[in-house]
Motif scaffolding. Structure first.
Motif, PDB file in Angstrom:
ATOM      1  N   GLU A 143       0.832  -1.208   0.000  1.00 48.15           N
ATOM      2  CA  GLU A 143       0.000   0.000   0.000  1.00 48.15           C
ATOM      3  C   GLU A 143       0.867   1.259   0.000  1.00 48.15           C
ATOM      4  OE1 GLU A 143      -2.527  -0.395   3.325  1.00 48.15           O
ATOM      5  OE2 GLU A 143      -3.849  -1.894   2.409  1.00 48.15           O
ATOM      6  N   ASP A 145       3.829   1.505  -1.365  1.00 47.49           N
ATOM      7  CA  ASP A 145       4.354   1.673  -2.730  1.00 47.49           C
ATOM      8  C   ASP A 145       3.305   2.277  -3.660  1.00 47.49           C
ATOM      9  OD1 ASP A 145       6.751   0.635  -1.920  1.00 47.49           O
ATOM     10  OD2 ASP A 145       6.335  -1.404  -2.634  1.00 47.49           O
ATOM     11  N   ARG A 146       2.046   1.801  -3.519  1.00 52.30           N
ATOM     12  CA  ARG A 146       0.993   2.379  -4.357  1.00 52.30           C
ATOM     13  C   ARG A 146       0.762   3.851  -4.027  1.00 52.30           C
ATOM     14  NH1 ARG A 146      -1.349  -2.827  -3.587  1.00 52.30           N
ATOM     15  NH2 ARG A 146      -2.517  -2.062  -1.789  1.00 52.30           N
TER      16      ARG A 146
END
Length: 447
Positions: A143, A145-146
């Motif tokens: 999450e 990284d997103r």
């Protein structure tokens, strides 16, 4: 030259489109690369820091769980499934580390789920191990990284929009300055940048705009002073020349009297040409339109010139034009062809285009690149360079296009293209001969 070098020379070079050389494109590429590089750097730093923190927390939990498992093993208590001596799923490298007498942790899988293993040495070459769930930590890292990718995309997009807006404002001002410079080069000395941001901006673009306006004002002042001087000199010369011409008529017949009258007539012609150029440069001339047949007008011009000029009609039209000004243009072009060119001289009528050609050495290079210039001739040619200057000025008043070029087989070619029926006048609204002049306006006398 070998085949490889010849092939390199024949291979077409890759050329980028012209729009890639614009300042907007270069600024966009630069901003994009800088934003992407900054976003990648910050993303890597945040990802690395959060990954180390998340993995470290999971590692601490796994070691604490291992301590409890060791205590339960030593107390003989029953241990949960998946913990104890050499449990299933223990990573081989972690087991080898524990058998060697060291404790360690490693991420692995247990029953298809990601877990954090912690292992230590046990009796008789075995390893005791325990695990904690790592799925939540992996989900947190994913999450994160997103979120980094999404925020980086939004930041890059926002920065590009703001940068494009700022760069577009700058390039728009630069384009306006360039447009005004082109108008000044074309003869519109009243053109000014007059950038609305100059009063409150002190950047380089405003400095360039101020410098251009200052240069244009200075240039306009000098040219207007030159025009006034030329007009004043030519006007003041008319009175003494009139008296000199009258005095020359009183001389007794003979060669000296003819020379004096000839020179006086040449000075009067030069004075009239200077006055005409002065009126053309002030752009105060008005055209008087009437319907004329171009073939008949061209024939009349040839007869008035008294030269051996051939007339070729490929297609004649009746056009609304100022006969006096068009005859002035053609007469000057024909006279210039006979004076500086060579026979045969031909005047061709083709629709709205009239072309004067000769078989001489052609126009000089300065005339082809910069147009006619007053008091400039090439080589030993006699003349003042006023005939073509007047022709170009009269063509501008008519809204016509006058171009000069040298023929491929030699000789000079001057082409006059009259505007179409809907084309407006170049300098002032035209009026027909049967229309009365506007109040307070002056009508130039016929020449």
């Amino acid at each position: 030259m070998n085949d490889m070098q010849r092939g390199e020379r024949l291979r077409p070079r890759l050329r980028l489109p012209a729009w890639t050389s614009t300042l907007t494109w270069k600024a966009t590429v630069f901003i994009t690369l800088m934003c992407c590089g900054l976003a990648a750097l910050l993303g890597c730093l945040v990802h690395g820091a959060m990954t180390r923190q998340t993995v470290g927390t999971a590692r601490e939990k796994a070691l604490i769980r291992l301590e409890r498992t060791i205590e339960a093993y030593e107390a003989g208590a029953r241990m949960p499934r998946g913990e104890g001596i050499d449990p299933a799923g223990l990573p081989p490298e972690l087991r080898a580390l524990a058998v060697g007498g060291k404790r360690g942790t490693a991420v692995g899988r247990h029953r298809g789920r990601p877990v954090m293993w912690a292992a230590g040495p046990a009796a008789q070459g075995t390893a005791i191990a325990a695990s904690v769930e790592f799925r939540t930590s992996e989900r947190t890292i994913a999450e994160l990284d997103r979120a980094i990718l999404g925020s980086s995309g939004l930041a890059i997009g926002g920065t590009l929009l703001v940068g494009a807006f700022v760069v577009t404002r700058i390039t728009r001002r630069l384009h306006l300055t360039a447009q005004v410079a082109r108008r000044i080069s074309a003869g519109d000395l009243d053109a000014r940048v007059d950038d609305g941001t100059r009063s409150r901006s002190k950047d380089e673009v405003a400095a360039v705009s101020r410098a251009l306006d200052t240069m244009a004002s200075s240039l306009q002042g000098k040219l207007e002073a030159e025009q006034r001087f030329t007009a004043d000199v030519a006007h003041e010369l008319r009175t003494p020349l009139t008296g000199l011409n009258a005095a020359a008529e009183l001389l007794p017949p003979g060669r000296p009297a003819e020379l004096v009258r000839d020179r006086v007539q040449a000075m009067r012609s030069l004075t009239e040409d200077l006055l005409e150029i002065s009126r053309l440069e002030t752009r105060s001339e008005r055209v008087e339109l009437d319907s004329h047949d171009l073939a008949g007008l061209a024939a009349r011009t040839i007869r008035a010139s008294g030269t051996d000029t051939a007339l070729e009609v490929r297609g004649s039209l009746r056009v609304d034009t100022d006969r006096r000004r068009l005859e002035r243009i053609l007469g000057n072009l024909v006279a210039n062809a006979h004076r500086h060119g060579a026979a045969p001289v031909t005047l061709t009528v083709d629709g709205r285009t009239l072309t004067v050609t000769d078989s001489g050495p052609g126009y000089p290079e300065y005339l082809l690149t910069g147009g006619p210039q007053r008091f400039r001739t090439e080589g030993t040619n006699k003349g003042h360079g006023l005939g073509l200057t007047i022709a170009a000025g009269q063509a501008r008043v008519l809204g016509a296009t006058l171009t000069f070029r040298n023929g491929e087989a030699g000789g000079a070619e001057a082409r006059v293209t009259l505007p179409g029926p809907a084309a407006p006048g170049a300098t002032a609204p035209p009026r027909r001969r049967d229309e009365p002049p506007a109040p307070g306006s002056s009508v130039p006398r016929a020449r």
